[in-house]
Write an enzyme that holds these catalytic residues in place. Structure first.
Site, PDB file in Angstrom:
ATOM      1  N   PRO A  90       0.677  -1.271  -0.123  1.00 49.56           N
ATOM      2  CA  PRO A  90       0.101  -0.143   0.056  1.00 49.56           C
ATOM      3  C   PRO A  90       0.800   1.253   0.097  1.00 49.56           C
ATOM      4  O   PRO A  90       1.600   1.447   1.051  1.00 49.56           O
ATOM      5  CB  PRO A  90      -0.816  -0.119   1.376  1.00 49.56           C
ATOM      6  CG  PRO A  90      -0.070  -1.063   2.112  1.00 49.56           C
ATOM      7  CD  PRO A  90       0.801  -1.749   1.186  1.00 49.56           C
ATOM      8  N   MET A  91       0.809   2.013  -0.947  1.00 47.20           N
ATOM      9  CA  MET A  91       1.619   3.312  -1.128  1.00 47.20           C
ATOM     10  C   MET A  91       0.730   4.346  -1.477  1.00 47.20           C
ATOM     11  O   MET A  91       0.024   4.356  -2.366  1.00 47.20           O
ATOM     12  CB  MET A  91       2.659   2.842  -2.391  1.00 47.20           C
ATOM     13  CG  MET A  91       3.674   1.875  -2.088  1.00 47.20           C
ATOM     14  SD  MET A  91       5.065   1.724  -3.323  1.00 47.20           S
ATOM     15  CE  MET A  91       3.972   0.697  -4.452  1.00 47.20           C
ATOM     16  N   CYS A 103       3.801   3.158   8.799  1.00 42.53           N
ATOM     17  CA  CYS A 103       3.988   4.466   7.938  1.00 42.53           C
ATOM     18  C   CYS A 103       5.030   5.309   8.946  1.00 42.53           C
ATOM     19  O   CYS A 103       4.436   5.654   9.946  1.00 42.53           O
ATOM     20  CB  CYS A 103       2.937   5.174   7.601  1.00 42.53           C
ATOM     21  SG  CYS A 103       3.233   6.862   6.690  1.00 42.53           S
ATOM     22  N   LYS A 136       0.509  -4.476   8.853  1.00 42.10           N
ATOM     23  CA  LYS A 136       1.738  -4.211   8.437  1.00 42.10           C
ATOM     24  C   LYS A 136       2.637  -3.114   9.151  1.00 42.10           C
ATOM     25  O   LYS A 136       2.112  -2.292   9.907  1.00 42.10           O
ATOM     26  CB  LYS A 136       1.758  -3.438   6.934  1.00 42.10           C
ATOM     27  CG  LYS A 136       3.231  -3.235   6.264  1.00 42.10           C
ATOM     28  CD  LYS A 136       3.253  -2.753   4.880  1.00 42.10           C
ATOM     29  CE  LYS A 136       4.440  -2.794   4.538  1.00 42.10           C
ATOM     30  NZ  LYS A 136       4.827  -1.467   3.518  1.00 42.10           N
ATOM     31  N   HIS A 196       8.282  -4.736   7.308  1.00 51.95           N
ATOM     32  CA  HIS A 196       9.215  -4.047   6.464  1.00 51.95           C
ATOM     33  C   HIS A 196      10.132  -3.898   7.523  1.00 51.95           C
ATOM     34  O   HIS A 196      10.313  -3.423   8.666  1.00 51.95           O
ATOM     35  CB  HIS A 196       8.494  -2.482   6.389  1.00 51.95           C
ATOM     36  CG  HIS A 196       9.500  -1.754   5.809  1.00 51.95           C
ATOM     37  ND1 HIS A 196       9.050  -0.584   4.950  1.00 51.95           N
ATOM     38  CD2 HIS A 196      10.841  -1.836   5.472  1.00 51.95           C
ATOM     39  CE1 HIS A 196      10.170  -0.146   4.239  1.00 51.95           C
ATOM     40  NE2 HIS A 196      11.294  -0.837   4.553  1.00 51.95           N
ATOM     41  N   GLY A 228      10.825  -5.018   1.982  1.00 54.64           N
ATOM     42  CA  GLY A 228      12.039  -4.052   2.135  1.00 54.64           C
ATOM     43  C   GLY A 228      13.157  -4.517   1.153  1.00 54.64           C
ATOM     44  O   GLY A 228      13.842  -5.575   1.425  1.00 54.64           O
ATOM     45  N   ASP A 229      13.586  -3.621   0.120  1.00 53.35           N
ATOM     46  CA  ASP A 229      14.893  -4.152  -0.646  1.00 53.35           C
ATOM     47  C   ASP A 229      14.437  -5.187  -1.649  1.00 53.35           C
ATOM     48  O   ASP A 229      15.571  -5.252  -2.513  1.00 53.35           O
ATOM     49  CB  ASP A 229      16.041  -4.267   0.295  1.00 53.35           C
ATOM     50  CG  ASP A 229      16.387  -3.021   0.986  1.00 53.35           C
ATOM     51  OD1 ASP A 229      15.920  -2.036   0.849  1.00 53.35           O
ATOM     52  OD2 ASP A 229      17.234  -3.377   1.862  1.00 53.35           O
ATOM     53  N   GLY A 273       7.078  -2.747  -3.149  1.00 55.31           N
ATOM     54  CA  GLY A 273       6.612  -1.591  -3.127  1.00 55.31           C
ATOM     55  C   GLY A 273       7.262  -0.951  -3.947  1.00 55.31           C
ATOM     56  O   GLY A 273       7.032  -0.753  -5.308  1.00 55.31           O
TER      57      GLY A 273
END
Length: 330
Positions: free
Chosen positions: A18-19, A102, A141, A171, A205-206, A228
């Site tokens: 979700p971005m 976030c 998340k 994350h 992540g990454d 993401g």
């Protein structure tokens, strides 16, 4: 097969993160087309939903072709989170997701998002409030912790599982890292090794290449991965990773024609969802991403940024394709 409540996903699924200002229905549709297994909406303020704020309500738009799809909410008040979960339920998503990750200041300062990492008891209360107010499976998340001195993800994982969540995405950075430095997936591995963890654990992540995805899958043994930033302007990454897992071979990079088709689809769906003018204005943030690393695109970028009708947009697509076709032939 991986299960989130009654939702069945493929073995080792890939999730679209979700971005904010990115993971809207047109972008989700494109990622679904290119292999994403589970979508999440942009995060939605629980307070905004309760106030009936138009921007928050618009983010509730979901479509059958993108299922399974989750709607993500955030907030720091139990009653507001419970009420917003009930509102979310009315549009019939497959999952309700809670954002405890976030790192942005305007969210954290309200005691929401990663701000909740400072108060695990509050995190558990907020989670229970959502779980108790919906029949849908609830996922979370989050991040490793607030900073390197206060990494608490192992405790958080067990307590959120006890609170009733059906899957957890981690994350593998702290809030203080924001999006900098390397994600530390060792913590994800530790959680997966904990015999008391029964829910799926997804790593985030990454992950930006098929090779890294395979390395991390083998090394850290998570149940799936959320992607993401690497999908922005490059929705092909989902199928590229899946193909590499199955065959050990890399798919060829998308051609200019592939990129132009993706831009065309994204813009058309954006215009359809938001209206032609606004849809094309909001596409402006995406053009450079689709043509990252492609020579001579600067010559067309300024033209794309001025387009306000689909008719102009189609003409420019033809002009761009003709230019690159002639360059390749020469």
């Amino acid at each position: 097969m991986v299960k989130i409540g009654n939702i069945e996903l493929p073995d080792f699924p890939f999730l679209l993160a979700p971005m904010e200002d990115v993971s809207d229905p047109p972008f989700r549709r494109l990622c679904k087309l290119h292999g994403a297994d589970l979508m999440y909406s942009e995060f939605i303020s629980s307070e905004g939903l309760i106030r009936d704020a138009m921007k928050s309500r618009k983010k509730l738009d979901i479509f059958d072709y993108e299922r399974p799809v989750g709607i993500q909410i955030f907030g720091g008040d139990e009653e507001a989170m419970a009420m917003s979960a009930k509102i979310v339920e009315t549009v019939n998503p497959d999952i309700v997701d809670i954002n405890f990750g976030c790192p942005v200041k305007k969210v954290v300062s309200k005691g929401a998002g990663a701000g909740v990492l400072k108060d695990v008891d509050l995190m558990v209360r907020l989670t229970k409030a959502v779980v108790n107010s919906t029949h849908l499976p609830v996922t979370v998340k989050t991040r490793l912790g607030w900073d390197v001195e206060t990494i608490n993800i192992e405790e958080v994982s067990l307590r959120l599982q006890d609170a009733g969540i059906k899957a957890l995405t981690i994350h593998a950075r702290t809030r203080s890292q924001m999006y900098k430095g390397e994600a530390d997936w060792e913590y994800i591995s530790k959680i997966k090794q904990n015999p008391n963890i029964e829910i799926p654990i997804f790593g985030n992540g990454d992950i930006d290449s098929p090779e890294k995805a395979l390395e991390y899958r083998q090394k850290y043994a998570c149940d799936g991965m959320m992607i993401g930033r690497a999908a922005i302007g490059y929705p092909w990454i989902f199928n590229e990773i899946k193909h590499f897992f199955e065959t050990g071979e890399k798919l060829p990079e998308p051609t200019i024609s592939d990129r132009l088709l993706a831009v065309k689809q994204h813009a058309e769906w954006s215009a359809e969802w938001k209206g032609e003018r606004l849809g094309l204005i909001e596409m402006r943030q995406h053009y450079s991403n689709y043509f990252r690393g492609i020579s001579h695109f600067k010559e067309f970028k300024s033209k794309f940024l001025q387009v306000l009708s689909l008719e102009e947009f189609y003409q420019l697509l033809e002009e761009t394709e003709a230019f690159y076709k002639n360059k390749i032939e020469i």
